[in-house]
Scaffold this motif. Structure first.
Motif, PDB file in Angstrom:
ATOM      1  N   PRO A   1       0.864  -1.279  -0.012  1.00  0.00           N
ATOM      2  CA  PRO A   1       0.029   0.011  -0.051  1.00  0.00           C
ATOM      3  C   PRO A   1       1.011   1.230  -0.102  1.00  0.00           C
ATOM      4  O   PRO A   1       0.337   2.252  -0.759  1.00  0.00           O
ATOM      5  CB  PRO A   1      -0.943  -0.109   1.387  1.00  0.00           C
ATOM      6  CG  PRO A   1      -0.770  -1.497   1.475  1.00  0.00           C
ATOM      7  CD  PRO A   1       0.589  -2.045   1.016  1.00  0.00           C
ATOM      8  N   LEU A   2       1.881   1.235   0.798  1.00  0.00           N
ATOM      9  CA  LEU A   2       2.970   2.431   0.774  1.00  0.00           C
ATOM     10  C   LEU A   2       3.478   2.487  -0.474  1.00  0.00           C
ATOM     11  O   LEU A   2       3.594   3.935  -1.067  1.00  0.00           O
ATOM     12  CB  LEU A   2       4.291   2.323   1.617  1.00  0.00           C
ATOM     13  CG  LEU A   2       4.809   3.422   1.969  1.00  0.00           C
ATOM     14  CD1 LEU A   2       4.149   4.504   2.459  1.00  0.00           C
ATOM     15  CD2 LEU A   2       5.971   2.920   3.110  1.00  0.00           C
ATOM     16  N   ALA A   3       3.988   1.516  -1.399  1.00  0.00           N
ATOM     17  CA  ALA A   3       4.460   1.939  -2.600  1.00  0.00           C
ATOM     18  C   ALA A   3       3.462   2.400  -3.573  1.00  0.00           C
ATOM     19  O   ALA A   3       3.766   3.175  -4.432  1.00  0.00           O
ATOM     20  CB  ALA A   3       4.861   0.532  -3.196  1.00  0.00           C
ATOM     21  N   ALA A   4       2.146   1.971  -3.461  1.00  0.00           N
ATOM     22  CA  ALA A   4       1.066   2.438  -4.342  1.00  0.00           C
ATOM     23  C   ALA A   4       0.900   3.782  -4.047  1.00  0.00           C
ATOM     24  O   ALA A   4       0.436   4.516  -4.908  1.00  0.00           O
ATOM     25  CB  ALA A   4      -0.141   1.442  -4.177  1.00  0.00           C
ATOM     26  N   LEU A   5       0.923   3.967  -2.768  1.00  0.00           N
ATOM     27  CA  LEU A   5       0.562   5.588  -2.225  1.00  0.00           C
ATOM     28  C   LEU A   5       1.658   6.562  -2.820  1.00  0.00           C
ATOM     29  O   LEU A   5       1.067   7.651  -3.400  1.00  0.00           O
ATOM     30  CB  LEU A   5       0.530   5.614  -0.863  1.00  0.00           C
ATOM     31  CG  LEU A   5       0.263   6.926  -0.087  1.00  0.00           C
ATOM     32  CD1 LEU A   5      -0.990   7.491  -0.470  1.00  0.00           C
ATOM     33  CD2 LEU A   5       0.152   6.833   1.584  1.00  0.00           C
ATOM     34  N   LEU A   6       2.797   6.150  -2.520  1.00  0.00           N
ATOM     35  CA  LEU A   6       3.978   6.870  -3.446  1.00  0.00           C
ATOM     36  C   LEU A   6       3.799   7.288  -4.858  1.00  0.00           C
ATOM     37  O   LEU A   6       3.979   8.341  -5.442  1.00  0.00           O
ATOM     38  CB  LEU A   6       5.195   6.157  -3.093  1.00  0.00           C
ATOM     39  CG  LEU A   6       5.651   6.255  -1.532  1.00  0.00           C
ATOM     40  CD1 LEU A   6       6.943   5.741  -1.156  1.00  0.00           C
ATOM     41  CD2 LEU A   6       5.776   7.691  -0.829  1.00  0.00           C
TER      42      LEU A   6
ATOM     43  N   GLU B   1       3.303  10.615  -6.900  1.00  0.00           N
ATOM     44  CA  GLU B   1       4.173  10.974  -8.180  1.00  0.00           C
ATOM     45  C   GLU B   1       3.106  11.403  -9.227  1.00  0.00           C
ATOM     46  O   GLU B   1       3.308  12.475  -9.783  1.00  0.00           O
ATOM     47  CB  GLU B   1       5.104   9.805  -8.479  1.00  0.00           C
ATOM     48  CG  GLU B   1       6.165   9.621  -7.504  1.00  0.00           C
ATOM     49  CD  GLU B   1       7.058  10.766  -7.179  1.00  0.00           C
ATOM     50  OE1 GLU B   1       7.143  11.492  -8.220  1.00  0.00           O
ATOM     51  OE2 GLU B   1       7.620  10.893  -6.389  1.00  0.00           O
ATOM     52  N   LEU B   2       2.160  10.645  -9.381  1.00  0.00           N
ATOM     53  CA  LEU B   2       1.173  10.855 -10.436  1.00  0.00           C
ATOM     54  C   LEU B   2       0.609  12.087 -10.268  1.00  0.00           C
ATOM     55  O   LEU B   2       0.184  12.940 -11.153  1.00  0.00           O
ATOM     56  CB  LEU B   2       0.212   9.739 -10.674  1.00  0.00           C
ATOM     57  CG  LEU B   2       0.849   8.302 -11.313  1.00  0.00           C
ATOM     58  CD1 LEU B   2      -0.221   7.448 -11.288  1.00  0.00           C
ATOM     59  CD2 LEU B   2       1.508   8.786 -12.578  1.00  0.00           C
TER      60      LEU B   2
ATOM     61  N   GLY C   1       8.108  17.488   0.638  1.00  0.00           N
ATOM     62  CA  GLY C   1       7.942  16.860   1.875  1.00  0.00           C
ATOM     63  C   GLY C   1       7.277  15.454   1.734  1.00  0.00           C
ATOM     64  O   GLY C   1       7.533  14.538   2.817  1.00  0.00           O
ATOM     65  N   VAL C   2       6.069  15.305   1.262  1.00  0.00           N
ATOM     66  CA  VAL C   2       5.371  14.118   1.126  1.00  0.00           C
ATOM     67  C   VAL C   2       6.345  12.823   0.725  1.00  0.00           C
ATOM     68  O   VAL C   2       6.261  11.828   1.153  1.00  0.00           O
ATOM     69  CB  VAL C   2       4.178  14.240   0.283  1.00  0.00           C
ATOM     70  CG1 VAL C   2       3.647  12.789   0.092  1.00  0.00           C
ATOM     71  CG2 VAL C   2       3.222  15.089   0.881  1.00  0.00           C
ATOM     72  N   ARG C   3       7.048  13.220  -0.389  1.00  0.00           N
ATOM     73  CA  ARG C   3       8.006  12.145  -1.123  1.00  0.00           C
ATOM     74  C   ARG C   3       9.056  11.750   0.153  1.00  0.00           C
ATOM     75  O   ARG C   3       9.326  10.597   0.313  1.00  0.00           O
ATOM     76  CB  ARG C   3       8.697  12.632  -2.279  1.00  0.00           C
ATOM     77  CG  ARG C   3       7.974  12.794  -3.481  1.00  0.00           C
ATOM     78  CD  ARG C   3       8.586  13.712  -4.392  1.00  0.00           C
ATOM     79  NE  ARG C   3       7.822  13.746  -5.721  1.00  0.00           N
ATOM     80  CZ  ARG C   3       8.275  14.338  -6.724  1.00  0.00           C
ATOM     81  NH1 ARG C   3       9.421  15.192  -6.582  1.00  0.00           N
ATOM     82  NH2 ARG C   3       7.340  14.737  -7.840  1.00  0.00           N
ATOM     83  N   GLU C   4       9.634  12.741   0.849  1.00  0.00           N
ATOM     84  CA  GLU C   4      10.531  12.607   1.865  1.00  0.00           C
ATOM     85  C   GLU C   4       9.958  11.411   3.082  1.00  0.00           C
ATOM     86  O   GLU C   4      10.720  10.685   3.545  1.00  0.00           O
ATOM     87  CB  GLU C   4      11.205  14.059   2.567  1.00  0.00           C
ATOM     88  CG  GLU C   4      12.170  13.468   3.635  1.00  0.00           C
ATOM     89  CD  GLU C   4      12.875  15.076   3.934  1.00  0.00           C
ATOM     90  OE1 GLU C   4      13.683  14.881   4.935  1.00  0.00           O
ATOM     91  OE2 GLU C   4      12.345  15.774   3.399  1.00  0.00           O
ATOM     92  N   GLU C   5       8.942  11.986   3.289  1.00  0.00           N
ATOM     93  CA  GLU C   5       8.052  11.219   4.555  1.00  0.00           C
ATOM     94  C   GLU C   5       7.738   9.969   3.990  1.00  0.00           C
ATOM     95  O   GLU C   5       7.859   8.875   4.740  1.00  0.00           O
ATOM     96  CB  GLU C   5       6.894  11.799   5.061  1.00  0.00           C
ATOM     97  CG  GLU C   5       7.205  13.358   5.988  1.00  0.00           C
ATOM     98  CD  GLU C   5       8.084  13.091   6.997  1.00  0.00           C
ATOM     99  OE1 GLU C   5       7.890  12.048   7.712  1.00  0.00           O
ATOM    100  OE2 GLU C   5       8.910  13.858   7.421  1.00  0.00           O
TER     101      GLU C   5
END
Length: 470
Positions: A266-271, A275-276, A291-295
């Motif tokens: 789920p985290l990979a899908a969320l990231l 990005e999209l 910031g969202v990417r870093e977290e």
């Protein structure tokens, strides 16, 4: 506990032996003295029978037969004194000597001799003279017996014997008693040691099993054995408790591993969705998106570390003979590009061979975690040094970094899960690296320790035993 229990048992046994030995020693001394007293009373009775009529004390008024008997009695008294070394005298009621040896001896005027003489004048034999002990060399044994004619006491036979032979016999008998007590004490010590061993064997087994579990060997159990029934039941209860603890830990570890694994997708899908979404956001929102990417990346790293920790805790590796020197050099070569990129010098010092008992994969992973931590906190231009030392019972690999180090309070907490020093919050990491290293080492029978380096830095030591545990 063994010393205390053995001391209690030996104290009780010593008290029992003393309670038996001291009265026995006193009884032996009393019996020896009674034998001497009876012997002297028999001698006094024999002399009393041979005593002629003591009334005519003067030779000119005495009958010739009486004078002859008196002379024979004096000669016999003298021979008795020469043979036994004891003073002996036949005295009239007024204390005048009839036959005495030695010739200058008179009725004592004080002490037990005077009391015995007075008892004989009263018609009684001496009784209960003071007890002679081996440590009373100045005491003599005075015995008096009355000479009775027609129901009246007409004279007294008094003997005063030296106590040297009596004290020697008493001391000799006491030595036999002491030897018997010593043998009994040795037997008591052996029995007490066997009894203590029997009682404490389950306790030592419990202690070893508890130590093994406390150091991470969760498969340790107490084998059924002897000992008191209460300790046998305690051993059974301990095994049941250990089984429940292991089951609870396994469930906890399984939950962590499953949660970490299930959250990664789920985290990979969320990231990916972030990005999209970033392509569709208007300009000016790059900071929020970054910031969202870093977290998200940090959360992914935490999940990876959690999964690694759960895997390490589930591992049950068997330590095997391993040469740690080439293993350390191999891990250094793997980390050298990272060190060169950060401008940190990576050096090694140690013997060409360092054999020990370790799990190569687990030890290498633990060393990777420690090297990652050292390179992360060492400043550019610093140096990270690895020292391999072969000690008496262990092989130690110490990693010295050039970072800011930790104070005493922080040293107590380093290695705890998710703990990071407040001074290092801006450094990337999850706080699980050293926890994973410690878990991997403990699973293979090793240990992880931390020492401050002066003026700055931290020394992390990975130690494994040189030989297999017996």
């Amino acid at each position: 506990m063994r010393t205390r229990l053995l001391g209690i048992l030996l104290s009780l046994m010593a008290c029992v032996l003393a309670a038996l030995g001291l009265p026995l020693a006193a009884a032996v001394a009393a019996a020896e003295q009674s034998r001497v007293v009876v012997d002297r009373l028999d001698d006094a009775a024999r002399f009393a029978q041979d005593l002629p009529d003591p009334a005519p004390a003067a030779a000119e008024t005495a009958a010739p037969a009486d004078n002859s008997r008196r002379k024979a009695l004096r000669a016999e008294v003298t021979r008795y004194q020469e043979l036994y070394g004891a003073r002996i005298g036949l005295f009239a009621r007024d204390g005048s000597p009839i036959a005495v040896a030695p010739a200058d001896w008179t009725v004592p005027t004080g002490g037990w001799g005077a009391q015995a003489f007075q008892e004989a004048l009263d018609g009684r034999r001496s009784h209960n003279p003071p007890q002679v002990w081996p440590w009373t060399p100045d005491r003599t044994l005075a015995i008096a017996a009355p000479v009775v004619r027609d129901g009246d006491v007409v004279a007294v036979v008094l003997t005063e014997s030296p106590t040297g032979p009596l004290r020697s016999r008493v001391l000799h008998r006491w030595l036999f008693i002491a030897a018997g007590e010593a043998v009994a004490m040795i037997v008591a010590v052996l029995l007490a040691m066997r009894l203590t061993e029997w009682v404490l064997r389950p306790v030592r087994t419990l202690d070893r099993a508890t130590h093994d579990i406390a150091t991470g060997r969760m498969n340790a159990r107490v084998a059924p054995g002897g000992g008191p029934p209460e300790l046998q039941r305690l051993a059974g209860s301990f095994n049941e408790m250990a089984d429940h603890v292991v089951l609870a830990l396994d469930q906890q570890k399984a939950f962590v591993a499953d949660a970490s694994h299930q959250l990664r997708n789920p985290l990979a899908a969320l990231l990916l969705r972030v990005e999209l979404l970033g392509f569709e956001l208007p300009d000016g929102h790059e900071a929020e998106l970054g910031g969202v990417r870093e977290e998200g990346v940090r959360l992914a790293r935490v999940l990876d570390d959690l999964l690694g920790l759960a895997t390490a805790e589930h591992a049950r590796p068997e330590p095997e003979p391993t040469d740690l020197a080439p293993l350390v050099l191999a891990r250094m070569d793997a980390w050298r590009p990272v060190a060169d990129q950060r401008g940190i010098e990576l050096v090694w010092d140690g013997p060409p061979a360092a054999p020990g008992m370790a799990d190569p994969i687990g030890f290498g992973s633990a060393l990777d975690a420690v090297l990652d931590n050292a390179l992360k906190f060492s400043p550019p231009g610093g140096r990270v040094r690895l020292l391999v030392a072969v000690r008496r019972d262990e092989v130690a690999v110490t990693v010295f970094d050039a970072g800011p180090g930790l104070d005493e309070e922080e040293l107590d907490r380093v290695g705890d899960r998710f703990w990071r020093s407040p001074r290092h919050q801006n450094v990337d990491g999850s706080g699980l690296g050293l926890s994973i290293a410690r878990t991997l080492l403990l699973a293979g029978g090793g240990e992880l320790s931390f020492t401050p380096v002066r003026p700055t830095g931290l020394a992390v030591t990975l130690a494994v035993p040189r030989r297999a545990a017996k």
